[in-house]
Design a protein around this motif. Structure first.
Motif, short mmCIF file in Angstrom:
data_model
loop_
_atom_site.label_atom_id
_atom_site.label_comp_id
_atom_site.label_asym_id
_atom_site.label_seq_id
_atom_site.Cartn_x
_atom_site.Cartn_y
_atom_site.Cartn_z
N PRO A 183 0.83 -1.21 0.00
CA PRO A 183 0.00 0.00 0.00
C PRO A 183 0.87 1.27 0.00
N TYR A 184 0.47 2.23 -0.81
CA TYR A 184 1.26 3.44 -1.01
C TYR A 184 0.33 4.47 -1.61
N GLY A 185 -0.05 5.48 -0.82
CA GLY A 185 -0.96 6.49 -1.36
C GLY A 185 -1.68 7.26 -0.28
N VAL A 186 -2.83 7.82 -0.66
CA VAL A 186 -3.66 8.61 0.26
C VAL A 186 -4.79 7.73 0.76
N PHE A 187 -5.00 7.76 2.09
CA PHE A 187 -6.03 6.92 2.70
C PHE A 187 -6.91 7.76 3.63
N ASP A 188 -8.14 7.32 3.79
CA ASP A 188 -9.09 7.99 4.67
C ASP A 188 -9.03 7.39 6.07
N ALA A 189 -8.72 8.23 7.05
CA ALA A 189 -8.83 7.83 8.45
C ALA A 189 -10.21 8.22 8.96
N ALA A 215 -3.60 9.09 15.85
CA ALA A 215 -3.17 7.78 16.34
C ALA A 215 -2.40 7.03 15.26
N LEU A 216 -2.89 7.09 14.03
CA LEU A 216 -2.21 6.39 12.94
C LEU A 216 -0.83 6.98 12.68
N LEU A 217 -0.73 8.30 12.64
CA LEU A 217 0.57 8.93 12.39
C LEU A 217 1.58 8.59 13.47
N GLN A 218 1.13 8.56 14.71
CA GLN A 218 2.03 8.20 15.81
C GLN A 218 2.51 6.76 15.68
N ASN A 219 1.60 5.85 15.38
CA ASN A 219 1.95 4.43 15.28
C ASN A 219 2.82 4.15 14.06
#
Length: 385
Positions: free
Chosen positions: A222-228, A290-294
């Motif tokens: 996976p490589y791109g823009v995703f919706d959190a 949370a995602l960016l931190q992890n």
């Protein structure tokens, strides 16, 4: 002697790196982009300002014989000429390469045109959007279901400007050895085709247009823009070990890393839609923060997707000194983007903010050409400046 984007970009790069740049403009209208976009005072716009820092503006009407003489006198004292007149247009002012090298054989002369100046389309005008269409660039942008889509900015113009600046610097370097100038010919079409890079080579191998992937990567998943849950972010999982960490530590789905369909990047690319559906489901349950931190904790490159204004006013931009404010005699204050170059750890400065039309005419004619006040007044009275 250039206008709009490609030539001015080339000259701005050289100005950013320390060159003294004199921009010759028509006394009445100036550069076309002085009339494009949001106004800044009476003779500037955001569009113009984006490509014209670290320059001084001198107005000359090159239809006037006195103005042509002034231009040639400036050529005698210059190292580089940049112009983007239509093919054959500059010679009628006595400023073509063969004419100029007679008075300054060491000149580095950069001509920017739309198409090959030696080919059958030499006289065609060059426009960024047209070239984006003709070089196939519009066919690699956007989502698969979308029609051809241009870049958000004039990418061909900007890349042509940067390629041109590289060529000028190389010619100047060689001149130190040979003592001779060079005539550099750059074409928007040539540079536009180069931008296709790996997409272009894949098209040649496939003998057809490669598919469009939008914000995804054609070769990495996976490589791109995703919706959190509360916004969008960029996630770039570049190798198999990163994928294992992503599944285990970020989205708590070790089963995906163990699935034979997703073991390698080639397999993940083959099974792209199945995998991305599972990943997107997990990401939508989590917040961006949370995602960016992890992601950062396990060494996976990532970032939040923000608006342009937010990016320009961010703490990162401010700390980097990437936007500089200058006083402006009409607008009060004008914001200017700083050069991206750092030499010995120091960002190259904005020595001159983008100039109002003709702001340096008198100073340049007086200081560089040593013209008297009376002669400058005469030139103004006959419309040369």
């Amino acid at each position: 002697m250039s206008r709009v984007l490609a030539g001015p970009c080339c000259a701005m790069v050289l100005g950013d790196l320390g060159a003294e740049v004199i921009k010759l403009e028509h006394p009445g209208r100036g550069d076309d982009t002085r009339d494009w976009g949001i106004k800044v005072g009476s003779t500037q716009t955001a569009y113009f300002n984006s490509m014209n820092r670290n320059k001084r503006s001198v107005t000359l009407d090159l239809q006037n014989a006195d103005a042509q003489k002034i231009a040639l006198d400036l050529v005698r004292k210059s190292d580089v000429i940049i112009h983007n007149f239509k093919h054959g247009g500059i010679e009628k002012f006595g400023l073509g390469y063969d004419q100029v090298k007679e008075v300054n054989p060491e000149i580095v002369y950069c001509s920017i045109t739309g198409y090959d100046s030696t080919g059958p389309e030499a006289s065609r005008p060059g426009y960024d959007l047209v070239v984006q269409g003709e070089t196939g660039l519009m066919h690699i942008n956007g989502e698969p279901h979308q029609p051809p889509l241009k870049f958000g900015i004039a990418a061909v113009d900007l890349m042509t400007g940067m390629y041109s600046a590289q060529a000028v610097l190389a010619a100047l370097f060689q001149r130190q050895i040979t003592g001779r100038g060079r005539h550099i010919s750059m074409a928007l079409y040539d540079c536009g085709l180069m931008i296709s890079s790996y997409y272009g080579l894949e098209a040649l191998l496939m003998q057809k247009d490669p598919p469009k992937y939008g914000n995804a990567h054609p070769s990495i998943v996976p490589y791109g823009v995703f919706d959190a849950k509360d916004g969008r972010l960029v996630i770039t999982v570049g190798n198999n070990s990163q994928f294992e960490r992503f599944c285990r530590d970020v989205i708590n789905r070790p089963d995906l890393a163990e699935d034979d369909r997703f073991k390698t990047n080639l397999k993940r690319t083959e099974n792209r839609s199945i995998l991305l559906s599972e990943i997107q489901r997990e990401l939508s349950l989590r917040t961006c923060r949370a995602l960016l931190q992890n992601l950062a904790a396990v060494g996976i490159p990532c970032g939040e997707v923000v608006g342009l204004y937010d990016a320009l006013t961010s703490e990162r931009t401010e700390q980097g000194g990437l936007v500089v404010d200058f006083p402006h005699q009409e607008a009060g204050t004008v914001s200017v983007m700083a050069p991206p170059y750092r030499l010995d750890g120091v960002r190259m400065p904005v020595r001159y903010p983008p100039p109002p039309l003709g702001e340096a005419t008198q100073d340049v004619l007086h200081d560089i050409l040593e013209l008297s006040d009376a002669e400058i007044a005469r030139l103004k009275s006959v419309g040369a400046i």
